[in-house]
Enzyme design. Structure first.
Site, short mmCIF file in Angstrom:
data_model
loop_
_atom_site.label_atom_id
_atom_site.label_comp_id
_atom_site.label_asym_id
_atom_site.label_seq_id
_atom_site.Cartn_x
_atom_site.Cartn_y
_atom_site.Cartn_z
CB SER A 137 -0.94 0.02 1.22
OG SER A 137 -0.19 0.18 2.41
CB ILE B 14 5.23 5.70 -0.04
CG1 ILE B 14 4.54 6.96 0.51
CG2 ILE B 14 6.55 6.07 -0.73
CD1 ILE B 14 5.26 7.63 1.67
CB SER C 156 9.63 10.86 7.83
OG SER C 156 8.76 11.90 8.23
CE1 TYR D 250 7.34 7.34 11.06
CE2 TYR D 250 7.29 9.74 11.03
CZ TYR D 250 7.30 8.53 10.36
OH TYR D 250 7.27 8.53 8.97
CE LYS E 264 10.19 6.85 9.11
NZ LYS E 264 10.35 5.68 8.23
N1 NAP Z 1 2.24 8.78 4.67
C1 NAP Z 1 3.00 9.73 5.16
O1 NAP Z 1 2.51 10.83 5.44
C2 NAP Z 1 4.48 9.49 5.35
C3 NAP Z 1 5.29 10.59 5.57
C4 NAP Z 1 6.64 10.41 5.75
C5 NAP Z 1 7.18 9.14 5.73
N2 NAP Z 1 6.38 8.08 5.50
C6 NAP Z 1 7.03 6.75 5.47
O2 NAP Z 1 6.59 6.04 4.34
C7 NAP Z 1 6.72 4.66 4.57
C8 NAP Z 1 5.50 3.95 4.02
O3 NAP Z 1 4.34 4.39 4.68
P1 NAP Z 1 2.98 4.74 3.93
O4 NAP Z 1 2.68 6.15 4.20
O5 NAP Z 1 3.00 4.28 2.53
O6 NAP Z 1 1.96 3.89 4.83
P2 NAP Z 1 1.06 2.62 4.53
O7 NAP Z 1 0.17 2.84 3.35
O8 NAP Z 1 0.44 2.28 5.84
O9 NAP Z 1 2.11 1.51 4.12
C9 NAP Z 1 2.94 0.87 5.06
C10 NAP Z 1 3.48 -0.37 4.44
O10 NAP Z 1 4.36 -1.00 5.38
C11 NAP Z 1 4.01 -2.37 5.49
N3 NAP Z 1 4.28 -2.86 6.83
C12 NAP Z 1 3.86 -2.35 8.02
N4 NAP Z 1 4.27 -3.12 9.03
C13 NAP Z 1 4.96 -4.16 8.49
C14 NAP Z 1 5.63 -5.28 9.00
N5 NAP Z 1 5.66 -5.54 10.32
N6 NAP Z 1 6.24 -6.13 8.13
C15 NAP Z 1 6.20 -5.90 6.80
N7 NAP Z 1 5.59 -4.85 6.25
C16 NAP Z 1 4.97 -3.99 7.09
C17 NAP Z 1 2.51 -2.44 5.17
O11 NAP Z 1 2.16 -3.69 4.61
P3 NAP Z 1 1.41 -4.89 5.37
O12 NAP Z 1 0.41 -4.28 6.30
O13 NAP Z 1 0.80 -5.66 4.23
O14 NAP Z 1 2.49 -5.66 6.05
C18 NAP Z 1 2.41 -1.37 4.07
O15 NAP Z 1 2.72 -1.93 2.81
C19 NAP Z 1 6.95 4.49 6.07
O16 NAP Z 1 8.29 4.14 6.33
C20 NAP Z 1 6.68 5.86 6.64
O17 NAP Z 1 7.47 6.13 7.77
C21 NAP Z 1 5.04 8.22 5.30
#
Ligand code: NAP
Length: 304
Positions: A55, A57, A187, A200, A204
């Site tokens: 899902s 990014i 991040s 968090y 990071k």
């Molecule tokens: N969205 C934002 O605003 C934002 C901003 C800055 C940085 N980020 C960073 O972007 C990255 C991705 O986040 P996102 O925003 O795309 O959120 P997301 O849609 O919730 O995606 C998170 C992903 O991580 C996987 N994941 C979570 N726990 C896991 C585990 N224990 N083992 C394996 N996979 C796991 C989930 O897959 P499953 O549940 O299928 O395992 C999912 O594919 C993160 O590192 C986050 O810190 C996000």
């Protein structure tokens, strides 16, 4: 007269810089590379291992790469979601990828002992891996003083220790090949201190320390490191966030009116970052870019 000209030059440069920062949704280096750097198609046929590909990014970075014929390992816990992402990757690749060019690996990043086996499976399948993109992670919403220490540990387990452990597994392979690229989704919380996300932000920042150290150790070698630093992005992120209590999820969804990058745009910028092996890239909507620049380059004014 000479000094007046120098002063006017510096002032004009500063104004142009600030105006440019208000017009882009990334740092200026990344914005420049998007227009004039290597196109994503330069890495066509390379193998990119993406964690958190089910899902957000990770999913959209996979699409941006698949469109250019980049072979993919899609890793996360939810196999059915990974299969959905795989189908869309094949569709978007317009025939440049066949079924065996996208490998799905169901894995829990917190199960550190399984990392080697999963990475070996990818090597066995493709013969090698070119890029590890550590993207899986969860955020947090909590007041600093209320956070149970178990939450700090759980959050570091996923956002830090799983990332460095898998990177070490990949580095064994990259060292043998004499080349490889490790990218991480950090991040803007890895650059500035974000309120109500204490563990968090700490995690990071820790990732920056680990990865900057690795980059310096590999200086002059063909092993490179990227840190991607998005600001707010529309994903499941908020819903999945840690709180101050162990095992609890924040459970709030993003609102369409929020000022956030789309996951598609963020994935596109990450794919550009991977193709160009950028050291660090910031990505966010106005006004976060000028704010981050000020916080980093004028810290006395911006105590963030
Ligand atoms: N969205 C934002 O605003 C934002 C901003 C800055 C940085 N980020 C960073 O972007 C990255 C991705 O986040 P996102 O925003 O795309 O959120 P997301 O849609 O919730 O995606 C998170 C992903 O991580 C996987 N994941 C979570 N726990 C896991 C585990 N224990 N083992 C394996 N996979 C796991 C989930 O897959 P499953 O549940 O299928 O395992 C999912 O594919 C993160 O590192 C986050 O810190 C996000």
């Amino acid at each position: 007269m000479f000094w007046a000209l120098i002063g006017a030059g510096v002032f004009t440069y500063g104004v142009i810089y600030l105006v440019a920062l208000c017009l882009v949704d990334s740092d200026l280096n990344l914005a420049f590379l998007e227009r004039f750097g290597k196109s994503i198609s330069r890495i066509k046929g390379k193998v990119v291992f993406i964690t958190g590909a089910s899902s957000g990014i990770g999913e959209y970075t996979a699409y941006a790469l698949a469109k250019h014929g980049v072979k993919l390992v899609l890793a996360a816990r939810r196999r059915n979601e990974l299969e959905r992402v795989k189908r869309k990757c094949l569709e978007l690749s317009n025939g440049s990828l066949i079924d065996s060019d996208v490998l799905v690996i169901a894995m829990d990043m917190c199960d550190l002992v399984s990392h080697k086996m999963h990475f070996q499976n990818a090597i066995r399948h493709f013969g090698h891996v070119d890029v590890l993109f550590n993207n899986a992670g969860r955020s947090q919403r909590a007041m600093w003083e209320n956070i149970d220490i178990t939450v700090d540990k759980d959050l570091f387990e996923l956002n830090v220790f799983s990332v460095i452990n898998l990177s070490r597994v990949a580095l064994e392979h990259f060292n043998q090949r004499g080349e490889g690229h490790v990218a991480v989704t950090s991040s803007l919380a890895g650059v500035i201190g974000v309120a109500y996300s204490g563990s968090y932000t700490g995690a990071k920042h820790a990732i920056h320390g680990y990865m900057n150290s690795l980059r310096n150790e590999k200086m002059g070698k063909r092993i490179t490191v990227s840190l991607f630093c998005p600001g707010p992005v529309f994903t499941n992120f908020l819903q999945e966030s840690f709180t101050d209590k162990p095992g609890e999820k924040y459970g709030i969804t993003t609102q369409p009116t929020d000022r956030r990058l789309t996951a598609e745009r963020c994935g596109q910028l990450c794919a550009i970052g991977i193709a160009n092996k950028i050291k660090e890239g910031w990505m966010a909507m106005f006004p976060l870019m000028p704010i981050t620049y000020c916080a980093v380059y004028f810290p006395l004014i911006f105590h963030l």
